[in-house]
Design an enzyme around this catalytic site. Structure first.
Site, PDB file in Angstrom:
ATOM      1  N   ASN A 209      62.890  32.206  88.462  1.00 39.69           N
ATOM      2  CA  ASN A 209      62.614  31.116  89.406  1.00 39.69           C
ATOM      3  C   ASN A 209      61.644  31.538  90.508  1.00 39.69           C
ATOM      4  OD1 ASN A 209      65.157  32.637  89.965  1.00 39.69           O
ATOM      5  ND2 ASN A 209      65.032  31.597  91.942  1.00 39.69           N
ATOM      6  N   HIS A 293      66.124  34.415  81.827  1.00 39.54           N
ATOM      7  CA  HIS A 293      66.417  34.680  83.239  1.00 39.54           C
ATOM      8  C   HIS A 293      67.803  34.186  83.656  1.00 39.54           C
ATOM      9  CE1 HIS A 293      65.729  35.733  87.340  1.00 39.54           C
ATOM     10  NE2 HIS A 293      65.927  34.487  87.749  1.00 39.54           N
ATOM     11  N   HIS A 303      75.041  31.008  91.298  1.00 41.25           N
ATOM     12  CA  HIS A 303      74.325  30.331  90.203  1.00 41.25           C
ATOM     13  C   HIS A 303      75.255  29.886  89.085  1.00 41.25           C
ATOM     14  CE1 HIS A 303      70.735  31.565  92.275  1.00 41.25           C
ATOM     15  NE2 HIS A 303      71.017  32.832  92.124  1.00 41.25           N
ATOM     16  N   HIS A 330      68.931  36.825  87.275  1.00 45.89           N
ATOM     17  CA  HIS A 330      69.234  35.712  88.187  1.00 45.89           C
ATOM     18  C   HIS A 330      70.432  35.988  89.097  1.00 45.89           C
ATOM     19  CE1 HIS A 330      68.302  31.807  89.619  1.00 45.89           C
ATOM     20  NE2 HIS A 330      69.330  31.172  89.072  1.00 45.89           N
TER      21      HIS A 330
END
Length: 443
Positions: A209, A293, A303, A330
């Protein structure tokens, strides 16, 4: 102009040191180590930010940046120091603009054919320092270093030192490289930080990201800096995007997926993945590894659930093709799951691992679900890296190494793996065999 960039950079470094606004209210991270910014140390005509990546079975792409626009795009190389009996100008050069920032000239030159397990000495652009790299072996054993969410802090430097302290053949990075987040001078700083390592062994990366860097109307499609600086071997794998691709090395098929590219059943990425998996010959490449990811399985509160839609779209493809391991980043912690399919333990499913603990400025993801789900085998919020040594067609050894304070590393988790390519207990799914036959007929 340089003074303006320095002031802007200092402002954004301070801004980025604030607590993560995406974190849950109860989500508490320990203070991160200070950020690192590395300025230029060579003349404007000399190459910098040198890194290499694999292209096909016996070629290497050499990438570097020069401030001057008119430097030659040439790589001279040979098998002894200072003796360059070969050269190549095959490749491309590019530059990009991002608001008021203008990149240097980015050179991507492919060299080869190269011998396996061989040390080459090389020079970029006809001047500057000499570098060297070792090509991967063509047969087992082969060792991968795996680390995600690197960033550029003192923790990053610690992780890189630990990785470089022991030899390996290829580094795999499942996204979030520089944490530039639109501040383009940080991309240059990151390139300088990793050059001592990325110029010696091939780095194969996919995006996260922090590589998106979109801006309404002006930069709607994102990935401008990432695609310009970290060109991977996507065309050779039949992909139409640098954001997902695959490659083979020493009996291993490695697939890099894109979490931030369309992945539904009608998408180009889905169709490409389906065709790519169908082409794999498990006799020639008994191991299949996937990097992405955003993790599909995650018991950390950070997340949580973000990878669910991609899992629902693509998990069956990986399961039917008998992928051995799926690595993700991530989440800024380490976690290893058992073999899983559709949220349940399954002896014929991939092992899932989260390795987003490279050293970024946001700190660690400290809070896990309690109690731990039965499919989660080991989890710890510490900075570190992983090593995957594939010994032969049947067995590989995985280890996760925590960064300790005393400038050493500690193996906190390990596991022996047996490849599906050599196993008779889990045969490829009937639907997958039909798909392979259909795709071969089309070819």
């Amino acid at each position: 102009m340089a003074k303006t960039y320095s002031s802007l950079l200092l402002f954004f470094l301070l801004l980025n040191s604030l607590p993560n606004s995406d974190a849950l209210p109860e989500y508490s991270r320990p203070p991160p180590r200070p950020a690192i910014f590395i300025g230029p140390t060579r003349s404007e005509s000399e190459p910098e930010q040198v890194h290499i990546s694999l292209v096909g079975k016996d070629h290497m792409r050499v990438t570097w940046i020069t401030s001057h626009k008119h430097e030659k795009s040439i790589v001279e190389y040979g098998t002894s120091p200072g003796n360059y009996d070969k050269s190549s100008m095959t490749g491309e050069r590019m530059s990009y603009r991002y608001f008021f920032y203008n990149s240097g000239e980015i050179h991507h030159i492919t060299i080869g054919p190269l011998g396996p397990n061989t040390t080459y000495y090389y020079r970029c652009g006809g001047n500057g320092p000499e570098f060297s790299f070792k090509t991967p072996p063509s047969t087992f054993p082969i060792e991968f270093a795996i680390v995600g969410d690197l960033g550029q802090t003192e923790w990053t430097a610690s992780t890189l030192e630990h990785i470089g302290a022991k030899d390996y053949d290829v580094l795999l990075l499942p996204g979030d490289l520089s944490y530039a987040d639109t501040q383009q001078p940080l991309w240059d700083s990151f390139g300088r930080l990793v050059e001592p390592y990325a110029s010696k062994r091939p780095w194969m990366v996919t995006h996260g990201n922090h590589e998106i860097e979109t801006f309404p109307i002006i930069y709607r499609h994102g990935f401008k800096a990432y695609n310009s600086r970290w060109l991977m071997t996507y065309q050779e794998s039949g992909s139409t995007s640098n954001l997902y691709y695959s490659f083979d090395v020493a009996g291993c098929h490695v697939i890099m997926l894109g979490s931030y590219v369309d992945f539904d059943a009608q998408s180009d990425q889905y169709m490409w993945l389906q065709a790519d998996l169908a082409k794999v010959d498990r006799v020639v490449t008994p191991w299949i590894f996937v990097l992405v990811h955003v993790p599909w399985y995650n018991s950390n509160l950070a997340h949580k659930g973000e990878g669910e839609s991609m899992r629902k779209s693509m998990e069956e493809l990986l399961y039917n093709a008998q992928v051995d391991v799926v690595f993700a980043g991530h989440v800024h912690a380490y976690e290893r799951f058992t073999r899983v399919y559709d949220n349940k333990a399954d002896p014929c499913g991939p092992i899932y691992m989260t390795i987003g603990d490279g050293g970024n400025r946001e700190g660690l993801a400290m809070i896990f679900e309690n109690p731990s789900p039965s499919i989660s085998m080991f989890r710890e919020a510490s900075f570190g890296h992983g090593r995957l040594k594939v010994h032969n067609e049947t067995h590989a050894h995985w280890s996760w190494h925590r960064n300790n304070e005393a400038n050493n590393t500690f193996m906190a988790d390990e596991l022996w793996l047996k490849s599906f390519g050599s196993s008779k207990s889990c045969l490829p799914h009937e639907k997958f065999q039909e798909m392979k036959t259909h795709i071969k007929d089309e070819l």
